[in-house]
Design a protein around this motif. Structure first.
Motif, PDB file in Angstrom:
ATOM      1  N   LEU A  81      37.054  41.944  38.979  1.00  0.00           N
ATOM      2  CA  LEU A  81      38.163  41.547  39.854  1.00  0.00           C
ATOM      3  C   LEU A  81      39.495  41.720  39.117  1.00  0.00           C
ATOM      4  CD1 LEU A  81      36.794  38.315  41.608  1.00  0.00           C
ATOM      5  CD2 LEU A  81      37.247  40.554  42.646  1.00  0.00           C
ATOM      6  N   GLY A  82      39.490  41.350  37.845  1.00  0.00           N
ATOM      7  CA  GLY A  82      40.701  41.463  37.045  1.00  0.00           C
ATOM      8  C   GLY A  82      41.160  42.897  36.881  1.00  0.00           C
ATOM      9  N   GLU A  83      40.215  43.819  37.018  1.00  0.00           N
ATOM     10  CA  GLU A  83      40.581  45.233  36.895  1.00  0.00           C
ATOM     11  C   GLU A  83      41.465  45.666  38.058  1.00  0.00           C
ATOM     12  OE1 GLU A  83      40.020  47.143  34.301  1.00  0.00           O
ATOM     13  OE2 GLU A  83      38.876  45.502  33.378  1.00  0.00           O
ATOM     14  N   ILE A  84      41.322  44.994  39.185  1.00  0.00           N
ATOM     15  CA  ILE A  84      42.066  45.456  40.361  1.00  0.00           C
ATOM     16  C   ILE A  84      43.571  45.434  40.088  1.00  0.00           C
ATOM     17  CG2 ILE A  84      42.555  45.028  42.807  1.00  0.00           C
ATOM     18  CD1 ILE A  84      39.629  43.991  43.008  1.00  0.00           C
ATOM     19  N   PRO A  85      44.153  44.286  39.733  1.00  0.00           N
ATOM     20  CA  PRO A  85      45.594  44.331  39.429  1.00  0.00           C
ATOM     21  C   PRO A  85      45.898  45.200  38.217  1.00  0.00           C
ATOM     22  CG  PRO A  85      44.674  42.127  38.999  1.00  0.00           C
ATOM     23  CD  PRO A  85      43.611  42.920  39.683  1.00  0.00           C
ATOM     24  N   LEU A  86      45.025  45.154  37.230  1.00  0.00           N
ATOM     25  CA  LEU A  86      45.323  45.885  35.993  1.00  0.00           C
ATOM     26  C   LEU A  86      45.371  47.393  36.228  1.00  0.00           C
ATOM     27  CD1 LEU A  86      45.840  45.264  33.007  1.00  0.00           C
ATOM     28  CD2 LEU A  86      43.443  45.775  32.566  1.00  0.00           C
ATOM     29  N   LEU A  87      44.399  47.885  36.995  1.00  0.00           N
ATOM     30  CA  LEU A  87      44.346  49.332  37.208  1.00  0.00           C
ATOM     31  C   LEU A  87      45.402  49.796  38.202  1.00  0.00           C
ATOM     32  CD1 LEU A  87      40.498  49.961  37.258  1.00  0.00           C
ATOM     33  CD2 LEU A  87      42.105  50.378  35.403  1.00  0.00           C
ATOM     34  N   LEU A  88      45.668  48.944  39.200  1.00  0.00           N
ATOM     35  CA  LEU A  88      46.664  49.357  40.189  1.00  0.00           C
ATOM     36  C   LEU A  88      48.037  49.540  39.556  1.00  0.00           C
ATOM     37  CD1 LEU A  88      45.636  47.379  43.384  1.00  0.00           C
ATOM     38  CD2 LEU A  88      45.563  49.842  42.998  1.00  0.00           C
ATOM     39  N   GLU A  89      48.228  48.856  38.424  1.00  0.00           N
ATOM     40  CA  GLU A  89      49.474  49.062  37.689  1.00  0.00           C
ATOM     41  C   GLU A  89      49.689  50.527  37.362  1.00  0.00           C
ATOM     42  OE1 GLU A  89      49.676  46.933  34.000  1.00  0.00           O
ATOM     43  OE2 GLU A  89      49.328  45.035  35.042  1.00  0.00           O
ATOM     44  N   GLY A  90      48.610  51.228  37.181  1.00  0.00           N
ATOM     45  CA  GLY A  90      48.709  52.633  36.798  1.00  0.00           C
ATOM     46  C   GLY A  90      49.422  53.443  37.855  1.00  0.00           C
ATOM     47  N   ASP A  94      54.747  47.767  39.629  1.00  0.00           N
ATOM     48  CA  ASP A  94      55.326  46.465  39.947  1.00  0.00           C
ATOM     49  C   ASP A  94      54.554  45.703  41.021  1.00  0.00           C
ATOM     50  OD1 ASP A  94      57.339  46.960  38.126  1.00  0.00           O
ATOM     51  OD2 ASP A  94      58.324  48.280  39.615  1.00  0.00           O
ATOM     52  N   LEU A  95      53.432  46.257  41.395  1.00  0.00           N
ATOM     53  CA  LEU A  95      52.680  45.598  42.466  1.00  0.00           C
ATOM     54  C   LEU A  95      52.044  44.304  41.959  1.00  0.00           C
ATOM     55  CD1 LEU A  95      51.379  45.957  45.403  1.00  0.00           C
ATOM     56  CD2 LEU A  95      49.362  46.674  44.133  1.00  0.00           C
ATOM     57  N   VAL A  96      52.164  43.238  42.755  1.00  0.00           N
ATOM     58  CA  VAL A  96      51.457  42.007  42.426  1.00  0.00           C
ATOM     59  C   VAL A  96      50.355  41.835  43.469  1.00  0.00           C
ATOM     60  CG1 VAL A  96      51.643  39.519  42.168  1.00  0.00           C
ATOM     61  CG2 VAL A  96      53.527  40.992  41.457  1.00  0.00           C
ATOM     62  N   VAL A  97      49.114  41.897  42.996  1.00  0.00           N
ATOM     63  CA  VAL A  97      48.010  41.772  43.954  1.00  0.00           C
ATOM     64  C   VAL A  97      47.861  40.297  44.315  1.00  0.00           C
ATOM     65  CG1 VAL A  97      45.555  42.152  44.326  1.00  0.00           C
ATOM     66  CG2 VAL A  97      46.884  43.763  42.937  1.00  0.00           C
ATOM     67  N   PRO A  98      48.019  39.956  45.580  1.00  0.00           N
ATOM     68  CA  PRO A  98      47.932  38.557  45.955  1.00  0.00           C
ATOM     69  C   PRO A  98      46.564  37.967  45.616  1.00  0.00           C
ATOM     70  CG  PRO A  98      47.988  39.988  47.896  1.00  0.00           C
ATOM     71  CD  PRO A  98      48.258  40.844  46.710  1.00  0.00           C
ATOM     72  N   LEU A  99      46.548  36.699  45.350  1.00  0.00           N
ATOM     73  CA  LEU A  99      45.343  35.930  44.989  1.00  0.00           C
ATOM     74  C   LEU A  99      44.821  36.251  43.586  1.00  0.00           C
ATOM     75  CD1 LEU A  99      43.268  35.995  48.298  1.00  0.00           C
ATOM     76  CD2 LEU A  99      44.702  34.133  47.404  1.00  0.00           C
ATOM     77  N   GLU A 168      57.101  39.529  30.111  1.00  0.00           N
ATOM     78  CA  GLU A 168      57.174  40.044  31.488  1.00  0.00           C
ATOM     79  C   GLU A 168      56.972  38.868  32.430  1.00  0.00           C
ATOM     80  OE1 GLU A 168      54.303  43.142  31.945  1.00  0.00           O
ATOM     81  OE2 GLU A 168      55.476  44.577  30.764  1.00  0.00           O
ATOM     82  N   GLY A 169      57.853  38.753  33.390  1.00  0.00           N
ATOM     83  CA  GLY A 169      57.874  37.571  34.246  1.00  0.00           C
ATOM     84  C   GLY A 169      56.538  37.248  34.888  1.00  0.00           C
ATOM     85  N   GLY A 170      55.968  38.240  35.536  1.00  0.00           N
ATOM     86  CA  GLY A 170      54.713  38.011  36.255  1.00  0.00           C
ATOM     87  C   GLY A 170      53.648  37.526  35.295  1.00  0.00           C
ATOM     88  N   ALA A 171      53.562  38.169  34.156  1.00  0.00           N
ATOM     89  CA  ALA A 171      52.523  37.820  33.197  1.00  0.00           C
ATOM     90  C   ALA A 171      52.701  36.390  32.716  1.00  0.00           C
ATOM     91  CB  ALA A 171      52.555  38.793  32.020  1.00  0.00           C
TER      92      ALA A 171
END
Ligand code: SF4
Ligand code: SF4
Lengths: 684, 261
Positions: A81-90, A94-99, A168-171
């Motif tokens: 699940l954690g890969e989803i936000p991490l990989l989408l960064e590629g 700047d995308l923040v995957v909700p939830l 980084e703010g989000g992080a």
């Protein structure tokens, strides 16, 4: 998009997905070579099984190491699940995957599980490579996956740490509950320039991407296909009771032109899926009486090596040449194929004989222990029976002693070959009534072959008769009208003869209008109760220990006050496979033993559903066994280790096997082998 | 070359139970089997076929249910099966039976005939020799082994008291065999299935051109008027004593009482 890397990443993602999907579809096409089988009914019950086995890891958790697997399982899910936000960064930096991407609780759980996975993997490594239990194989695949998972977790921690260090703010918001990211940030990344940090972050991110993609492709191409197949196997697990899982077929039907399974693609797709689902945990082999007594059968190896490797090898060749099966492949065509493609040689290999050692097939006692323990609900026993069917029905190639037993069943209706007319003889001195002469008795006492002809088992029959009579239960036996139920015949793979016996017995029982049946043989119990319904025989069948215990509870049977204490004071209980694992009845025999004044019960290490087979089920009773590796000796030794005065049994096979074991191991110790009914009858 | 094996379906019983009122064998609840001697004859024929070639035809006379016995033979390996069945055959004694069977064999056209030495229900051992007589063939009874077969004769071992005779029998020949000629094989499942599906030739009296006066009750000079289990007059008693001397004394006393000594 981190241009131009974004494009590269996109291409890489597509390639990875393509490789993953193609590997998976290959496996699916191989599964589809298998025979059809309907496992799509009853979705709710299936879902229930799935939840119990997979998310809850119900079977895994039955032993300590299962806890580690639970962590790894859930850790794996959160990591993915954690890969989803991490990989989408590629692609969308700047995308923040909700939830997920902005959820500190998600990261908390993921962080904690990652840590547990790391700890678990190290324990696993130590176990596999230092403690070296025989049930685990030390393969490079097993090592590689540990390295890959560790690398995925570590690179994830480092990327997160770099993000934190860069503030980084989000992080900062999302990682605020975690320990791993701040830990790595403070240990490795303090004092670095932001530019260096950014570069570090990007480099490790790429490294992570490569490792993860590699891992992703590796899964469907390795034994770790287990993680993808096991959930499906959980869902498609058999819904039948343990004792009713042998499918029948009509050997007389025209369309059946090959009996049993003599080629890998003759297994059903579900049977083939078992091999993919196997996690190679080795629980099955660790409890297999055949394996532990040194026979060439290893249920784990059978599933995850022998059958699987052959399936992959043969499957690949079949698909390559557009074949569905080798059934109609002529020898000429095979030679021609092999000339063009040397690997096509695999098409000529016989499943029973070249691939699977027939000795291994015949070593199985159908004790059911492997299936009972398998965390992914694999069904080992039916595969063995299917291959036996091929050997017996299709090839007519099996042990002469078994042939004799079949012949006796067919002509004398019992495996010993005693005259059928003698079947009721044991009951004559006790004036046990015959059903056809009795008036509507409450119970039909199904005596079984052993209870009718075996000297030790006859004593149990007599005891049951005496107890029922004392309790005022009217009953009768069929006498010569009763025939072998066919339990061992079926498990030996002779469905033809089994059907004959089943049909004749069902016809007789229906003609005599028997409804309630009691039997002292767990094998008869299972066959009458679970297998005869398919032949139109629907009876209420109970084991004698169940009935007697009920009579005691209802007050119909009273043990006389002041009864003399039974001679054996210390009794160690042995659970038979067919009353235990197959029927789930463990209490009734124990309850009966406890009725004996002064009797002390003790348990072996392997008891209840972990009980160790006596070695006689699955037609083993009628097959020769090598003298120095007998299963009954193993079990008798386990029992004698408890220093008992008697070994308590509830099955005529166990009775014989334990008696023989005691005779061999402790001939002078006077250890009795007793059914509780015999002890109770002594008090009446 | 055609080899015929004559088989009889009999009730599987070691103790013959007789209905005291009707004077007939009790067959209810008693499974039917191929007469064990005939099963051995079948085995002998199959081994003969293996060694010397030919086709094996199993032949039986009986009610339609006797088909089951023929199916057993087919499962064992017979190439064909013929059942002769007709109400007119009812009540046949060994003469009428052997006549009917001989007619059928003549129609089949065989040069080697195997029979069991006797049937376990009648114990007469007459049908085999009867067939040979009707057909005017050589016959050897109590055959335990076929040593060799030549175009015009067979060398066979015939059991006699204390040993065997080596008989050279000119062909065509009928052999009535002992059980020792060979343990009958247990058929494979595939063969059993094939046998269950196979067609069995059925002939009636007209088909085998058997004149009415020679078959059934009409053709039977003998009739069974009564079957009974003889009363056993023997009685036994077990003597028990603690010592050998005591036992001897007891025995002597008993013998004296009975005025034997
Ligand atoms: S059923 Fe029992 S004997 Fe057979 S493979 Fe499984 S554990 Fe072994
Ligand atoms: S078959 Fe089941 S119990 Fe055996 S090794 Fe595989 S997963 Fe484990």
């Amino acid at each position: 998009m981190r241009n131009p890397q974004g494009i590269i990443f996109l291409v890489l993602t597509i390639v990875t997905l393509a490789l993953f999907v193609s590997a998976l579809s290959r496996k699916l096409r191989i599964l589809k070579l298998g025979a059809p089988e309907n496992r799509f009914d009853n979705p709710l019950r299936r879902l229930g099984n799935f939840i119990m086995l997979i998310p809850l890891q119900g079977k895994m958790l039955r032993e300590f190491y299962g806890v580690i697997h639970l962590f790894v399982f859930w850790g794996f899910i959160f990591i993915v699940l954690g890969e989803i936000p991490l990989l989408l960064e590629g692609i969308f930096p700047d995308l923040v995957v909700p939830l997920l991407g902005d959820n500190p609780y998600f990261y908390l759980i993921k962080d904690a599980l990652s840590l547990l996975v790391v700890v678990g993997l190290f324990i696993g490594l130590i176990r596999r490579w230092v403690l070296k239990p025989r049930r685990l194989y030390r393969t490079s695949e097993a090592a590689l996956v540990v390295i890959l998972v560790l690398a995925v977790i570590l690179t994830d921690w480092l990327v997160g740490a770099a993000k934190l260090a860069l503030a980084e703010g989000g992080a900062v918001a999302a990682f605020r509950l975690t320990v791993g990211y701040p830990f790595f940030a403070s240990v490795f990344l303090t004092g670095l320039e932001p530019a260096a940090l950014a570069m570090f972050r990007d480099m490790v991110w790429w490294l992570h991407v490569f490792v993860f993609f590699g891992f992703f492709i590796y899964i469907p191409n390795s034994k770790h296909l287990h993680v993808l197949a096991a959930p499906f196997n959980g869902y498609f697990a058999s819904l039948q009771p343990a004792g009713a899982q042998i499918p029948t077929f009509d050997p007389l039907a025209e369309e059946v032109d090959e009996y049993g399974v003599g080629r890998i693609e003759a297994f059903t797709w579900k049977q083939l899926l078992d091999s993919f689902a196997c996690g190679e945990c080795g629980r099955c082999m660790d409890s297999c009486p055949a394996n532990l007594s040194g026979k060439p059968l290893n249920p784990k190896k059978l599933i995850c090596r022998t059958l699987k490797e052959h399936l992959l090898e043969k499957g690949a060749v079949l698909l390559r040449h557009g074949l569905q099966s080798t059934k109609d492949l002529t020898p000429e065509r095979l030679t021609e194929l092999t000339r063009l493609d040397p690997e096509a040689e695999v098409l000529g290999r016989r499943l029973v004989g070249d691939v699977v050692d027939p000795e291994a097939l015949w070593a199985c006692a159908t004790c059911g222990s492997c299936q009972n323990l398998c965390p992914v609900a694999n069904e080992h026993v039916q595969k063995i029976i299917d291959m036996r069917r091929f050997a017996v029905m299709n090839e007519d190639n099996y042990a002469p002693e078994l042939r004799l037993a079949f012949r006796n069943v067919e002509s004398k209706f019992n495996p010993w070959g005693v005259s059928w007319s003698e079947r009721g003889a044991w009951g004559k001195p006790l004036a046990v009534p015959l059903w056809k002469e009795a008036t509507e008795p409450e119970y039909l006492f199904w005596v079984g072959c052993a209870g009718s002809f075996d000297n030790s088992a006859k004593k149990v029959s007599e005891a049951v008769a005496k107890i029922l009579e004392t309790a005022g239960v009217s009953f009768a036996i069929l006498g010569p009208e009763e025939k072998c139920c066919g339990d061992f015949v079926r498990r030996a793979g002779n469905e033809y003869l089994f059907r004959l016996m089943a049909e004749e017995n069902v016809a007789m029982l229906n003609q005599r209008q028997a409804r309630r049946i009691v039997t002292a043989c767990p094998h008869c119990l299972n066959t009458l109760k679970n297998e005869y319904p398919a032949f139109g025989g629907n009876f209420e069948v109970v084991h004698h220990t169940q009935l007697i215990w009920r009579l005691v509870q209802e007050g119909r049977l009273q043990i006389p006050a002041g009864a003399a204490p039974a001679s054996p004071q210390r009794v160690v209980v042995h659970d038979s496979c067919y009353l235990g694992r197959y029927q789930g009845e463990y209490e009734a025999p124990r309850a009966l033993f406890r009725l004996i004044p002064g009797l002390e019960l003790c348990e072996m290490e392997r008891h209840r559903d972990r009980s160790f087979c006596c070695g006689a089920g699955g037609a083993r009773m009628w097959l020769e066994e090598d003298a120095d590796e007998r299963v009954n000796l193993l079990r008798a030794r386990q029992a004698l280790d408890k220093a008992p005065q008697a070994i308590g049994v509830n099955c005529p096979y166990c009775l014989t096997m334990m008696e023989d074991g005691v005779k061999d191991l402790a001939p002078d110790q006077g250890v009795e082998v007793v059914d509780p009914a015999v002890l109770i009858a002594r008090l009446l | 070359m055609r080899i015929v094996v004559c088989v009889k379906q009999v009730p599987d019983t070691t103790e013959v139970r007789i209905d005291p009122v009707k004077n007939t064998l009790i067959r209810e609840g008693v499974p039917s089997i191929v007469n064990p001697f005939d099963e051995c004859a079948m085995e002998a024929a199959l081994r003969f076929r293996r060694d010397y070639g030919g086709t094996v035809v199993a032949l039986s006379m009986g009610p339609p249910q006797a088909e089951a016995a023929l199916r057993k033979c087919l499962a064992m390996g017979a190439d064909e099966a013929v059942l002769i069945s007709d109400r007119a055959f009812a009540g046949a004694d060994t003469l009428a039976t052997s006549f009917a069977l001989a007619r059928a064999i003549a129609k089949i056209g065989a040069d080697l005939i195997f029979c069991g030495k006797m049937a376990i229900d009648g114990d007469t051992a007459q049908v085999g020799p009867g067939i040979a007589e009707h057909l005017g063939l050589t016959q050897v009874t109590n055959v335990q082994k076929i040593r060799e077969a030549r175009a015009d004769y067979l060398m066979v071992e015939r059991v006699c008291e204390g040993g065997y005779e080596l008989v050279r029998a000119s062909r065509p020949v009928l052999l009535a065999v002992e059980k020792t000629i060979g343990e009958p094989r247990y058929p494979s499942v595939k063969a059993s299935v094939r046998a269950r599906r196979a067609a069995i030739t059925a002939w009636n009296a007209a088909d085998i051109e058997a004149p009415e006066e020679k078959i059934g009750l009409n053709g039977s000079p003998t009739q069974v008027t009564r079957i009974f289990t003889p009363e056993t007059r023997r009685r036994s008693e077990m003597l028990e004593a603690a010592t050998a001397e005591g036992l001897c004394d007891l025995l002597l006393a008993k013998l004296r009482d009975a005025e034997i000594i």
